[in-house]
Design a protein around this motif. Structure first.
Motif, PDB file in Angstrom:
ATOM      1  N   PHE A 177       0.851  -1.205   0.000  1.00  0.00           N
ATOM      2  CA  PHE A 177       0.000   0.000   0.000  1.00  0.00           C
ATOM      3  C   PHE A 177       0.887   1.256   0.000  1.00  0.00           C
ATOM      4  O   PHE A 177       0.610   2.229  -0.715  1.00  0.00           O
ATOM      5  N   ALA A 178       1.926   1.231   0.807  1.00  0.00           N
ATOM      6  CA  ALA A 178       2.835   2.389   0.876  1.00  0.00           C
ATOM      7  C   ALA A 178       3.493   2.636  -0.485  1.00  0.00           C
ATOM      8  O   ALA A 178       3.691   3.791  -0.886  1.00  0.00           O
ATOM      9  N   CYS A 179       3.817   1.549  -1.204  1.00  0.00           N
ATOM     10  CA  CYS A 179       4.465   1.718  -2.517  1.00  0.00           C
ATOM     11  C   CYS A 179       3.511   2.350  -3.531  1.00  0.00           C
ATOM     12  O   CYS A 179       3.956   3.102  -4.412  1.00  0.00           O
ATOM     13  N   VAL A 180       2.210   2.070  -3.417  1.00  0.00           N
ATOM     14  CA  VAL A 180       1.243   2.704  -4.327  1.00  0.00           C
ATOM     15  C   VAL A 180       1.189   4.208  -4.046  1.00  0.00           C
ATOM     16  O   VAL A 180       1.202   5.034  -4.970  1.00  0.00           O
ATOM     17  N   VAL A 181       1.163   4.578  -2.764  1.00  0.00           N
ATOM     18  CA  VAL A 181       1.148   6.004  -2.404  1.00  0.00           C
ATOM     19  C   VAL A 181       2.435   6.670  -2.900  1.00  0.00           C
ATOM     20  O   VAL A 181       2.412   7.750  -3.504  1.00  0.00           O
ATOM     21  N   LEU A 240      -6.039  19.823   0.928  1.00  0.00           N
ATOM     22  CA  LEU A 240      -7.473  19.882   0.608  1.00  0.00           C
ATOM     23  C   LEU A 240      -7.785  19.025  -0.619  1.00  0.00           C
ATOM     24  O   LEU A 240      -8.828  18.391  -0.700  1.00  0.00           O
ATOM     25  N   MET A 241      -6.839  18.988  -1.551  1.00  0.00           N
ATOM     26  CA  MET A 241      -7.011  18.124  -2.739  1.00  0.00           C
ATOM     27  C   MET A 241      -7.086  16.653  -2.304  1.00  0.00           C
ATOM     28  O   MET A 241      -7.901  15.878  -2.820  1.00  0.00           O
ATOM     29  N   MET A 242      -6.228  16.272  -1.352  1.00  0.00           N
ATOM     30  CA  MET A 242      -6.250  14.887  -0.845  1.00  0.00           C
ATOM     31  C   MET A 242      -7.594  14.585  -0.195  1.00  0.00           C
ATOM     32  O   MET A 242      -8.155  13.503  -0.392  1.00  0.00           O
ATOM     33  N   GLU A 243      -8.104  15.539   0.587  1.00  0.00           N
ATOM     34  CA  GLU A 243      -9.400  15.333   1.257  1.00  0.00           C
ATOM     35  C   GLU A 243     -10.514  15.198   0.220  1.00  0.00           C
ATOM     36  O   GLU A 243     -11.405  14.362   0.365  1.00  0.00           O
ATOM     37  N   ILE A 247      -8.879  10.451   0.444  1.00  0.00           N
ATOM     38  CA  ILE A 247      -7.731   9.537   0.609  1.00  0.00           C
ATOM     39  C   ILE A 247      -7.720   8.864   1.983  1.00  0.00           C
ATOM     40  O   ILE A 247      -7.338   7.702   2.112  1.00  0.00           O
ATOM     41  N   ARG A 248      -8.174   9.578   3.022  1.00  0.00           N
ATOM     42  CA  ARG A 248      -8.162   8.956   4.366  1.00  0.00           C
ATOM     43  C   ARG A 248      -9.069   7.738   4.432  1.00  0.00           C
ATOM     44  O   ARG A 248      -8.666   6.680   4.906  1.00  0.00           O
ATOM     45  N   SER A 249     -10.322   7.901   3.985  1.00  0.00           N
ATOM     46  CA  SER A 249     -11.225   6.755   4.093  1.00  0.00           C
ATOM     47  C   SER A 249     -10.797   5.659   3.124  1.00  0.00           C
ATOM     48  O   SER A 249     -10.927   4.472   3.432  1.00  0.00           O
ATOM     49  N   THR A 250     -10.237   6.029   1.975  1.00  0.00           N
ATOM     50  CA  THR A 250      -9.777   5.004   1.025  1.00  0.00           C
ATOM     51  C   THR A 250      -8.679   4.149   1.663  1.00  0.00           C
ATOM     52  O   THR A 250      -8.728   2.910   1.607  1.00  0.00           O
ATOM     53  N   LEU A 251      -7.704   4.791   2.296  1.00  0.00           N
ATOM     54  CA  LEU A 251      -6.606   4.029   2.902  1.00  0.00           C
ATOM     55  C   LEU A 251      -7.087   3.236   4.121  1.00  0.00           C
ATOM     56  O   LEU A 251      -6.714   2.070   4.293  1.00  0.00           O
ATOM     57  N   ALA A 252      -7.935   3.862   4.944  1.00  0.00           N
ATOM     58  CA  ALA A 252      -8.434   3.149   6.128  1.00  0.00           C
ATOM     59  C   ALA A 252      -9.269   1.939   5.718  1.00  0.00           C
ATOM     60  O   ALA A 252      -9.138   0.841   6.280  1.00  0.00           O
ATOM     61  N   ARG A 253     -10.108   2.120   4.682  1.00  0.00           N
ATOM     62  CA  ARG A 253     -10.929   0.988   4.200  1.00  0.00           C
ATOM     63  C   ARG A 253     -10.067  -0.081   3.530  1.00  0.00           C
ATOM     64  O   ARG A 253     -10.422  -1.257   3.516  1.00  0.00           O
ATOM     65  N   THR A 254      -8.938   0.335   2.966  1.00  0.00           N
ATOM     66  CA  THR A 254      -7.984  -0.633   2.384  1.00  0.00           C
ATOM     67  C   THR A 254      -7.516  -1.601   3.467  1.00  0.00           C
ATOM     68  O   THR A 254      -7.491  -2.823   3.271  1.00  0.00           O
ATOM     69  N   ILE A 255      -7.170  -1.055   4.623  1.00  0.00           N
ATOM     70  CA  ILE A 255      -6.707  -1.894   5.743  1.00  0.00           C
ATOM     71  C   ILE A 255      -7.845  -2.807   6.214  1.00  0.00           C
ATOM     72  O   ILE A 255      -7.642  -4.006   6.452  1.00  0.00           O
TER      73      ILE A 255
END
Ligand code: NAP
Length: 269
Positions: A177-181, A240-243, A247-255
């Motif tokens: 996941f870190a490598c994709v980011v 703000l672009m990330m929000e 991106i937060r919910s995408t990464l959290a849901r990934t886990i």
């Protein structure tokens, strides 16, 4: 305490990382280490590279060892452990097989003391994260010994086994996941004209630096983020672009999703 003899059964990528870490840290002398692999050529290569005994016979290695680290693929684990179970009297069996539970290992090898471990691939460069969970029969000394072994390839935590699916997702799958980011950040740099090689270096060192800052300062990541966020500046514009991209919910849901799938691994046997 006398130095235990340790056998790495199924010495592939992760087994070799553990072996390399133990030797580099001089944690266990070479004559107290045995590795196994089912292919003769791999045995010869490992023996040549590390100067240790590498054999094809898992049972022979288990018989000689006080600690067996099981490093085969999860679907092979049941067969391999049952084959050597007769040699695991009074032995500490540490399995790194994703999804294989302590209760399964105890069923396959009833007389072994069992620890389940989840390392990750940065272990190869001794920057790993390993979580350990003890089975029903382990003592403090067993967890201390396993902590010593896995500390040679990175950080170690002992947690209850109920957390292992989450750990498998967060730190086990986490490097992917870190490598994709990291790749996405580099893509942005390339889009703005940086050569790919430079963009990847900048992204990788920046992620490493940010991660180390969190670990070494003990500060909350949000505090470190706020410190580089000037009012009306470029960082808040990017944040703000990330929000907007959730991106937060995408990464959290990934886990969350990877942990759900991890719960079903190693349950075919
Ligand atoms: N890679 C990761 O990121 C990671 C992280 C945490 C935990 N794990 C766990 O670590 C374990 C090993 O993963 P890995 O990536 O190191 O896999 P790997 O490179 O395939 O290592 C397993 C090795 O065992 C060999 N082998 C197969 N059957 C054997 C037998 N009967 N006796 C002795 N050796 C045998 C395999 O040979 P062949 O190649 O010829 O089949 C292979 O070289 C897995 O259970 C995995 O869930 C992996």
């Amino acid at each position: 305490m006398t130095t235990p003899t340790l056998a790495i059964v199924g010495c592939g990528t992760m087994g070799e990382a553990i072996l390399g870490g133990l030797l580099a840290a001089a944690a266990i002398p070479a004559d107290k280490l045995i590795a196994t692999h089912h292919r003769e050529q791999r045995c010869a290569e490992l023996s040549e590279t590390y100067g240790i005994r590498v054999i094809r016979d898992n049972a022979e290695a288990a018989r000689a060892a006080d600690v067996v680290i099981l490093c085969v693929k999860p679907q092979m684990a049941g067969g391999v452990v049952r084959d050597v179970a007769g040699e695991l009297d009074d032995t500490l069996l540490v399995s790194i097989c994703a999804g294989v539970r302590c209760a399964q290992l105890e069923q396959w090898a009833p007389r072994a003391r069992v620890i389940r471990a989840m390392p990750n691939t940065p272990s190869v460069i001794r920057e790993g994260m390993t979580v350990l969970s003890g089975g029903r029969h382990v003592g403090e000394g067993d967890l201390d010994l396993a902590t010593t072994v896995f500390s040679t390839i990175g950080r170690v935590r002992v947690l209850e086994e109920k957390h292992m699916d989450t750990v498998t997702s967060l730190s086990g799958s986490g490097p992917a996941f870190a490598c994709v980011v990291l790749e996405a950040l580099a893509d942005g740099g390339v889009m703005m004209g940086l050569p790919r090689e430079v963009a990847v270096e900048l992204a990788a060192q920046t992620m490493q630096g940010a991660a180390r800052l969190v670990l070494e300062s003990g500060e909350h990541p949000a505090a470190l983020k706020d410190r580089v966020t000037t009012p009306a500046g470029c960082t808040i514009a990017g944040l703000l672009m990330m929000e907007d991209g959730r991106i937060r919910s995408t990464l959290a849901r990934t886990i969350q999703e990877a942990a759900r799938v991890a719960g079903g691994l190693g349950q075919g046997d």
